[in-house]
Design an enzyme around this catalytic site. Sequence first.
Site, PDB file in Angstrom:
ATOM      1  N   ASP A  26       0.818  -1.217   0.000  1.00  0.00           N
ATOM      2  CA  ASP A  26       0.000   0.000   0.000  1.00  0.00           C
ATOM      3  C   ASP A  26       0.851   1.267   0.000  1.00  0.00           C
ATOM      4  O   ASP A  26       1.917   1.295   0.611  1.00  0.00           O
ATOM      5  CB  ASP A  26      -0.905  -0.024   1.245  1.00  0.00           C
ATOM      6  CG  ASP A  26      -1.954   1.066   1.193  1.00  0.00           C
ATOM      7  OD1 ASP A  26      -2.263   1.559   0.093  1.00  0.00           O
ATOM      8  OD2 ASP A  26      -2.468   1.439   2.264  1.00  0.00           O
ATOM      9  N   ARG A  30       0.346   7.633  -2.928  1.00  0.00           N
ATOM     10  CA  ARG A  30       0.925   8.721  -2.125  1.00  0.00           C
ATOM     11  C   ARG A  30       2.401   8.921  -2.461  1.00  0.00           C
ATOM     12  O   ARG A  30       2.898  10.039  -2.488  1.00  0.00           O
ATOM     13  CB  ARG A  30       0.743   8.422  -0.626  1.00  0.00           C
ATOM     14  CG  ARG A  30      -0.630   8.813  -0.106  1.00  0.00           C
ATOM     15  CD  ARG A  30      -0.951   8.150   1.198  1.00  0.00           C
ATOM     16  NE  ARG A  30      -1.294   6.738   0.998  1.00  0.00           N
ATOM     17  CZ  ARG A  30      -1.455   5.881   1.980  1.00  0.00           C
ATOM     18  NH1 ARG A  30      -1.276   6.257   3.231  1.00  0.00           N
ATOM     19  NH2 ARG A  30      -1.791   4.638   1.724  1.00  0.00           N
ATOM     20  N   SER A  71      -7.460  -5.945  -5.382  1.00  0.00           N
ATOM     21  CA  SER A  71      -8.565  -6.519  -4.607  1.00  0.00           C
ATOM     22  C   SER A  71      -9.855  -6.542  -5.416  1.00  0.00           C
ATOM     23  O   SER A  71      -9.970  -5.839  -6.432  1.00  0.00           O
ATOM     24  CB  SER A  71      -8.771  -5.709  -3.320  1.00  0.00           C
ATOM     25  OG  SER A  71      -9.453  -4.499  -3.626  1.00  0.00           O
ATOM     26  N   ASN A  74     -10.970  -3.081  -5.873  1.00  0.00           N
ATOM     27  CA  ASN A  74     -10.184  -2.101  -6.645  1.00  0.00           C
ATOM     28  C   ASN A  74     -10.802  -1.749  -8.005  1.00  0.00           C
ATOM     29  O   ASN A  74     -10.402  -0.760  -8.634  1.00  0.00           O
ATOM     30  CB  ASN A  74      -8.741  -2.581  -6.864  1.00  0.00           C
ATOM     31  CG  ASN A  74      -7.862  -2.456  -5.637  1.00  0.00           C
ATOM     32  OD1 ASN A  74      -6.933  -3.223  -5.425  1.00  0.00           O
ATOM     33  ND2 ASN A  74      -8.136  -1.471  -4.797  1.00  0.00           N
ATOM     34  N   ARG A 194       2.013  -4.396   6.713  1.00  0.00           N
ATOM     35  CA  ARG A 194       1.327  -3.365   5.925  1.00  0.00           C
ATOM     36  C   ARG A 194       2.064  -2.037   6.057  1.00  0.00           C
ATOM     37  O   ARG A 194       2.032  -1.418   7.130  1.00  0.00           O
ATOM     38  CB  ARG A 194      -0.136  -3.194   6.364  1.00  0.00           C
ATOM     39  CG  ARG A 194      -0.816  -2.107   5.536  1.00  0.00           C
ATOM     40  CD  ARG A 194      -2.308  -2.086   5.630  1.00  0.00           C
ATOM     41  NE  ARG A 194      -2.836  -1.235   4.562  1.00  0.00           N
ATOM     42  CZ  ARG A 194      -4.074  -1.263   4.108  1.00  0.00           C
ATOM     43  NH1 ARG A 194      -4.945  -2.103   4.617  1.00  0.00           N
ATOM     44  NH2 ARG A 194      -4.465  -0.467   3.138  1.00  0.00           N
TER      45      ARG A 194
HETATM   46  C1  FPP Z   1      -2.331   0.168  -3.125  1.00  0.00           C
HETATM   47  O1  FPP Z   1      -1.712   1.444  -3.142  1.00  0.00           O
HETATM   48  C2  FPP Z   1      -1.784  -0.608  -4.193  1.00  0.00           C
HETATM   49  C3  FPP Z   1      -2.496  -1.220  -5.176  1.00  0.00           C
HETATM   50  C4  FPP Z   1      -3.971  -1.169  -5.282  1.00  0.00           C
HETATM   51  C5  FPP Z   1      -1.799  -1.947  -6.241  1.00  0.00           C
HETATM   52  C6  FPP Z   1      -0.626  -2.751  -5.828  1.00  0.00           C
HETATM   53  C7  FPP Z   1       0.095  -3.017  -7.057  1.00  0.00           C
HETATM   54  C8  FPP Z   1       1.411  -3.026  -7.212  1.00  0.00           C
HETATM   55  C9  FPP Z   1       2.418  -2.915  -6.135  1.00  0.00           C
HETATM   56  C10 FPP Z   1       1.875  -3.135  -8.583  1.00  0.00           C
HETATM   57  C11 FPP Z   1       2.313  -4.295  -9.175  1.00  0.00           C
HETATM   58  C12 FPP Z   1       1.842  -5.614  -8.917  1.00  0.00           C
HETATM   59  C13 FPP Z   1       2.086  -6.588  -9.790  1.00  0.00           C
HETATM   60  C14 FPP Z   1       1.814  -7.957  -9.373  1.00  0.00           C
HETATM   61  C15 FPP Z   1       2.641  -6.340 -11.104  1.00  0.00           C
HETATM   62  P1  FPP Z   1      -2.594   2.724  -3.477  1.00  0.00           P
HETATM   63  O2  FPP Z   1      -2.526   2.991  -4.913  1.00  0.00           O
HETATM   64  O3  FPP Z   1      -3.973   2.537  -2.934  1.00  0.00           O
HETATM   65  O4  FPP Z   1      -1.821   3.813  -2.694  1.00  0.00           O
HETATM   66  P2  FPP Z   1      -2.445   5.083  -1.971  1.00  0.00           P
HETATM   67  O5  FPP Z   1      -3.250   4.556  -0.802  1.00  0.00           O
HETATM   68  O6  FPP Z   1      -1.235   5.846  -1.543  1.00  0.00           O
HETATM   69  O7  FPP Z   1      -3.274   5.803  -2.973  1.00  0.00           O
END
Ligand code: FPP
Length: 251
Positions: A26, A30, A71, A74, A194
């Site tokens: 996560d 940001r 998820s 998402n 996390r």
């Molecule tokens: C949450 O951060 C992250 C995700 C929803 C995506 C996770 C994906 C990756 C790390 C990329 C690659 C994965 C593969 C398997 C190629 P967020 O975007 O919600 O962050 P924020 O809360 O800061 O907005």
Amino acid sequence: MAIFGQKKTYDTEGLKVPVSLGVIMDGNGRWAKKRMLPRSAGHRAGAENLKELCRNCGNYGVKYLTVYAFSTENWVRPDDEVHQLMELFVEFWERYDPELEEEGIRVRFSGDIDSLPENIREVCKRGEERSKHRQKMTLIVAFNYGGRREVENACRQIAERVKAGEIEPGEITEKMISDNMYLPDVPDPELIIRPSGEMRLSNFLLWESAYSEFWMSECLWPDFGYEELTQAFRDYAKRDRRFGGLGASGK
Ligand code: FPP
């Protein structure tokens, strides 16, 4: 035994390395915002960091690493972000599989894979097939994954067996439910990490995390590296896991 490589010391003294580890990746958005970059740049940096996490976990001796990549919730993100995440997913396995091969990392996918577009299902199938002989560590990618959907799916499978007259409702056990999860042979995670300061599970491994220890940090996912991982294992060594009993101290 200490292994020295990439200027890192994988010495486990004073650390406890879980056999099975879960990581909620996560903070990509940001991370990008802080640098005035588009969110897609954050996801790209997050994907790079997943490769690094795999190398570090494999060298520390983790056997099963489950990461939360997308998820079931998402899908409500803007279309272009969902599209970029899907593209990144496809690109990742094509581009990095040789490195995962070199590290001896097997890949498996967990989630509602059948509902994904055909090209993504194909990527999952190919990734699993070509890596199934690798033995150092298994990377489980939770993709279109939701803990509630996983439990719902298990209930449906068990209900089918009841309907077919194979079992009575009274014969349903916790073990039977565990056996109907997506990957029943993967041990429950002893530790879930996390980053990014959020203190919640967000529908990740709901059933499997019943007795997991949690480790949170403020650092955003693309910045989560060897130092944080080592600190998590150091802190985990101090936890007294009691499983409802009295634990090591007996108090
Ligand atoms: C949450 O951060 C992250 C995700 C929803 C995506 C996770 C994906 C990756 C790390 C990329 C690659 C994965 C593969 C398997 C190629 P967020 O975007 O919600 O962050 P924020 O809360 O800061 O907005």
